[in-house]
Design a protein around this motif. Structure first.
Motif, PDB file in Angstrom:
ATOM      1  N   GLY A 136      36.769  -2.008   2.309  1.00  9.25           N
ATOM      2  CA  GLY A 136      37.289  -1.680   0.970  1.00  9.25           C
ATOM      3  C   GLY A 136      36.513  -0.771   0.000  1.00  9.25           C
ATOM      4  O   GLY A 136      36.761   0.796  -1.178  1.00  9.25           O
ATOM      5  N   VAL A 137      35.160  -0.883   0.059  1.00  6.51           N
ATOM      6  CA  VAL A 137      34.402  -0.388  -0.743  1.00  6.51           C
ATOM      7  C   VAL A 137      33.322   0.433  -0.125  1.00  6.51           C
ATOM      8  O   VAL A 137      32.573   0.813  -1.247  1.00  6.51           O
ATOM      9  N   ILE A 138      33.359  -0.117   1.253  1.00  6.11           N
ATOM     10  CA  ILE A 138      32.047   0.372   2.153  1.00  6.11           C
ATOM     11  C   ILE A 138      31.653   1.851   1.935  1.00  6.11           C
ATOM     12  O   ILE A 138      30.731   2.683   1.537  1.00  6.11           O
ATOM     13  N   GLY A 197       1.122  -1.435   0.152  1.00 10.55           N
ATOM     14  CA  GLY A 197       0.386   0.031  -0.037  1.00 10.55           C
ATOM     15  C   GLY A 197       0.978   1.436  -0.068  1.00 10.55           C
ATOM     16  O   GLY A 197       0.303   2.462  -0.102  1.00 10.55           O
ATOM     17  N   GLU A 198       2.604   1.051   0.213  1.00  8.47           N
ATOM     18  CA  GLU A 198       3.265   2.421  -0.187  1.00  8.47           C
ATOM     19  C   GLU A 198       3.764   3.103  -0.928  1.00  8.47           C
ATOM     20  O   GLU A 198       3.904   1.467  -2.416  1.00  8.47           O
ATOM     21  N   ASN A 199       3.941   3.524  -1.202  1.00 15.26           N
ATOM     22  CA  ASN A 199       4.680   4.051  -2.934  1.00 15.26           C
ATOM     23  C   ASN A 199       5.958   4.134  -2.689  1.00 15.26           C
ATOM     24  O   ASN A 199       6.900   4.548  -1.590  1.00 15.26           O
ATOM     25  N   LEU A 200       6.694   2.756  -2.783  1.00  9.86           N
ATOM     26  CA  LEU A 200       8.504   2.773  -3.000  1.00  9.86           C
ATOM     27  C   LEU A 200       8.951   2.644  -3.710  1.00  9.86           C
ATOM     28  O   LEU A 200       9.188   2.913  -5.451  1.00  9.86           O
ATOM     29  N   LEU A 201      10.421   3.443  -3.706  1.00  9.92           N
ATOM     30  CA  LEU A 201      11.888   3.788  -3.901  1.00  9.92           C
ATOM     31  C   LEU A 201      12.657   2.470  -3.621  1.00  9.92           C
ATOM     32  O   LEU A 201      12.581   2.949  -2.145  1.00  9.92           O
ATOM     33  N   VAL A 202      13.003   1.489  -4.260  1.00  8.80           N
ATOM     34  CA  VAL A 202      13.710   0.407  -4.056  1.00  8.80           C
ATOM     35  C   VAL A 202      14.846   0.260  -4.411  1.00  8.80           C
ATOM     36  O   VAL A 202      15.029   0.933  -5.270  1.00  8.80           O
ATOM     37  N   VAL A 203      16.155   0.329  -3.624  1.00  7.41           N
ATOM     38  CA  VAL A 203      17.305   0.904  -3.941  1.00  7.41           C
ATOM     39  C   VAL A 203      18.304   0.340  -3.750  1.00  7.41           C
ATOM     40  O   VAL A 203      18.450  -0.923  -2.313  1.00  7.41           O
ATOM     41  N   ASP A 204      19.458  -1.138  -4.504  1.00  7.11           N
ATOM     42  CA  ASP A 204      19.647  -2.305  -4.251  1.00  7.11           C
ATOM     43  C   ASP A 204      21.485  -1.735  -4.691  1.00  7.11           C
ATOM     44  O   ASP A 204      21.268  -1.496  -5.693  1.00  7.11           O
ATOM     45  N   ILE A 205      22.554  -1.644  -3.770  1.00 13.62           N
ATOM     46  CA  ILE A 205      23.411  -0.841  -4.280  1.00 13.62           C
ATOM     47  C   ILE A 205      24.177  -1.917  -4.272  1.00 13.62           C
ATOM     48  O   ILE A 205      24.741  -2.904  -3.033  1.00 13.62           O
ATOM     49  N   GLY A 206      25.255  -2.566  -5.789  1.00 10.73           N
ATOM     50  CA  GLY A 206      25.944  -4.061  -5.777  1.00 10.73           C
ATOM     51  C   GLY A 206      27.509  -3.202  -5.837  1.00 10.73           C
ATOM     52  O   GLY A 206      27.310  -1.837  -5.441  1.00 10.73           O
ATOM     53  N   GLY A 207      28.085  -4.646  -6.037  1.00 11.71           N
ATOM     54  CA  GLY A 207      28.957  -4.449  -6.185  1.00 11.71           C
ATOM     55  C   GLY A 207      29.785  -3.428  -8.234  1.00 11.71           C
ATOM     56  O   GLY A 207      29.976  -1.821  -7.842  1.00 11.71           O
ATOM     57  N   ARG A 254      32.507  -0.536  -8.548  1.00 18.15           N
ATOM     58  CA  ARG A 254      33.211  -0.056  -9.535  1.00 18.15           C
ATOM     59  C   ARG A 254      33.413   1.361  -9.338  1.00 18.15           C
ATOM     60  O   ARG A 254      34.329   1.826 -10.171  1.00 18.15           O
ATOM     61  N   VAL A 255      32.552   2.346  -8.644  1.00 20.60           N
ATOM     62  CA  VAL A 255      32.948   3.676  -7.870  1.00 20.60           C
ATOM     63  C   VAL A 255      34.284   4.523  -7.533  1.00 20.60           C
ATOM     64  O   VAL A 255      35.290   4.768  -7.338  1.00 20.60           O
ATOM     65  N   THR A 256      34.683   3.208  -6.371  1.00 20.90           N
ATOM     66  CA  THR A 256      36.303   2.714  -5.320  1.00 20.90           C
ATOM     67  C   THR A 256      36.469   2.526  -6.902  1.00 20.90           C
ATOM     68  O   THR A 256      38.095   3.417  -6.509  1.00 20.90           O
ATOM     69  N   GLU A 257      36.917   1.842  -7.783  1.00 17.60           N
ATOM     70  CA  GLU A 257      37.714   1.826  -8.501  1.00 17.60           C
ATOM     71  C   GLU A 257      38.729   2.411  -9.494  1.00 17.60           C
ATOM     72  O   GLU A 257      39.390   3.232  -9.778  1.00 17.60           O
ATOM     73  N   ARG A 258      37.020   3.313  -9.659  1.00 19.76           N
ATOM     74  CA  ARG A 258      37.288   4.824 -10.560  1.00 19.76           C
ATOM     75  C   ARG A 258      38.093   5.927 -10.477  1.00 19.76           C
ATOM     76  O   ARG A 258      38.424   6.586 -10.502  1.00 19.76           O
ATOM     77  N   PHE A 259      37.378   5.991  -8.328  1.00 17.83           N
ATOM     78  CA  PHE A 259      37.696   7.404  -8.378  1.00 17.83           C
ATOM     79  C   PHE A 259      38.303   7.533  -6.845  1.00 17.83           C
ATOM     80  O   PHE A 259      39.328   8.360  -6.953  1.00 17.83           O
ATOM     81  N   PHE A 260      38.761   6.307  -6.404  1.00 20.79           N
ATOM     82  CA  PHE A 260      39.447   6.700  -5.277  1.00 20.79           C
ATOM     83  C   PHE A 260      40.510   6.009  -5.056  1.00 20.79           C
ATOM     84  O   PHE A 260      40.357   4.824  -4.838  1.00 20.79           O
ATOM     85  N   HIS A 261      41.948   7.038  -5.410  1.00 18.78           N
ATOM     86  CA  HIS A 261      42.873   6.537  -5.892  1.00 18.78           C
ATOM     87  C   HIS A 261      44.163   6.661  -4.660  1.00 18.78           C
ATOM     88  O   HIS A 261      45.294   6.131  -4.789  1.00 18.78           O
ATOM     89  N   ALA A 300      34.495  14.078  -7.044  1.00 22.45           N
ATOM     90  CA  ALA A 300      34.082  13.669  -8.815  1.00 22.45           C
ATOM     91  C   ALA A 300      32.974  12.700  -8.520  1.00 22.45           C
ATOM     92  O   ALA A 300      32.433  12.938  -9.167  1.00 22.45           O
ATOM     93  N   ALA A 301      33.203  11.943  -7.753  1.00 22.66           N
ATOM     94  CA  ALA A 301      32.642  10.597  -7.261  1.00 22.66           C
ATOM     95  C   ALA A 301      31.179  11.103  -7.079  1.00 22.66           C
ATOM     96  O   ALA A 301      30.111  10.577  -8.597  1.00 22.66           O
ATOM     97  N   ARG A 302      30.881  11.650  -5.536  1.00 22.27           N
ATOM     98  CA  ARG A 302      28.942  11.974  -6.229  1.00 22.27           C
ATOM     99  C   ARG A 302      28.403  13.069  -7.687  1.00 22.27           C
ATOM    100  O   ARG A 302      27.394  12.688  -7.779  1.00 22.27           O
ATOM    101  N   GLN A 303      29.309  13.782  -8.021  1.00 28.14           N
ATOM    102  CA  GLN A 303      28.782  14.655  -9.010  1.00 28.14           C
ATOM    103  C   GLN A 303      28.579  13.325 -10.540  1.00 28.14           C
ATOM    104  O   GLN A 303      27.421  13.464 -11.220  1.00 28.14           O
ATOM    105  N   TRP A 304      29.694  12.817 -10.280  1.00 31.35           N
ATOM    106  CA  TRP A 304      29.535  11.580 -11.573  1.00 31.35           C
ATOM    107  C   TRP A 304      27.901  10.856 -11.166  1.00 31.35           C
ATOM    108  O   TRP A 304      27.088  10.273 -12.058  1.00 31.35           O
TER     109      TRP A 304
END
Length: 314
Positions: A274-276, A132-142, A168-175, A186-190
């Motif tokens: 390492g990815v949290i 009965g609720e309008n939901l946004l479900v988010v599943d953050i994977g690797g 993916r975000v860790t490897e692309r942005f967090f050096h 930069a990660a947030r903006q992307w």
């Protein structure tokens, strides 16, 4: 919808984790019997393939899970079937079919599913607790993040699988260790720019979000860290509400720590350290784009969706 009663097993092989759910379906409800979880890091390497070491880690984990499932396959409660699915890493890998063949040797039929199906199954599992609720479900994977909007028992209004995951975000942005403020920005903006059109579409469609439900390790880790759980307690995590400010405070603290210090955080699986931070950033951006001041953590996710679907087919 009608569902067949009985015992099922569901196996989810993701980019970071490998998980098993054994559950009974009774009168259209899922009752958890056992849950198993391991970080196996099946990520695709620089060659675009699953490494042999990663495949062996997953196969060893699956062997253990098959032993667990066998213990619950009794004359009183026979297991109707095991459903096995793989997501982002196996979708992307050139040798995904070879990996599936290795599992078939063990009697496990693996379905490598597209992101759209992953999103639908996650929504089916997570939305069942909030009719009965309008939901946004988010599943953050690797490797990817799925977002689905809708109501339980109805076709989703809109779903999308973004190639934005915590690994993916860790490897692309967090050096750097820890990541620098510029890298975080930069990660947030992307993330924001990539996901914004989806949320603009929801607004145009007039869909008002009543609740953001977040599943998987990033969202549940926030609760276990907040509660300083030395031993993870599913019952305390499921349906726990986390304010956006609480998430931000935990993210800021862990993002400022080097990896070795982050690994000692009470409530956080050291293998996830390492990815949290990237996971937290993704979740923060989703809340901001949704205009939500909190999310509800859920232990009902794609595994429950897989079992719901199997019981409906049966």
């Amino acid at each position: 919808m009608t569902y067949a009663d009985g015992r099922y097993g569901a196996l989810d092989i993701g980019t970071v984790t490998c998980r098993l759910l054994v559950a009974d379906v009774e009168d259209g409800r899922i009752i958890d019997v056992d849950k198993e979880y391991a970080i196996t890091d099946l990520g695709v390497d620089a060659t675009g393939r699953l490494s042999e070491a990663a495949i062996e880690r997953v196969l060893a984990c699956v062997d253990r899970y098959l032993e667990v499932l066998a213990r619950y396959d009794t004359p009183e409660h026979p297991v109707r079937r095991l459903i096995a699915m793989a997501t982002s890493a196996s979708r992307d890998a050139a040798n995904g079919p070879e990996f599936a063949a290795r599992l078939a040797e063990r009697g496990v039929t693996l379905a490598v599913i597209p992101g759209s199906r992953e999103a639908q199954l996650t929504f089916l599992g997570a939305s069942s607790d909030f009719p009965g609720e309008n939901l946004l479900v988010v599943d953050i994977g690797g490797g990817s993040t799925e977002v689905v909007a809708g109501r339980f028992g109805e076709d989703p209004i809109a779903s999308h699988s973004f190639n934005i995951g915590c690994r993916r975000v860790t490897e692309r942005f967090f050096h750097d260790d820890p990541p620098t403020p510029d890298q975080m920005d930069a990660a947030r903006q992307w993330i924001r720019e990539t996901m914004a059109p989806y949320f603009e579409g929801l607004a145009t469609a007039g869909f008002a979000i009543d609740r953001v439900v977040a599943v998987a390790g990033t969202a549940t880790s926030v609760v276990s860290i907040r509660e300083a759980m030395e031993t993870y307690d599913y019952s305390r995590v499921h349906k726990a509400v986390v304010a956006a400010g609480e998430l931000a405070a935990i993210e800021e603290r862990l993002a400022a720590e080097p990896l070795e210090e982050r690994r000692t955080t009470v409530g956080l699986d050291p293998k996830r350290a390492g990815v949290i931070v990237a996971g937290f950033v993704i979740l923060e951006e989703v809340l901001a784009l949704a205009g939500a001041d909190a999310y509800t953590a859920s232990e009902s996710d794609i595994l429950h969706g897989m079992i719901f679907e199997a019981a409906r087919e049966d």
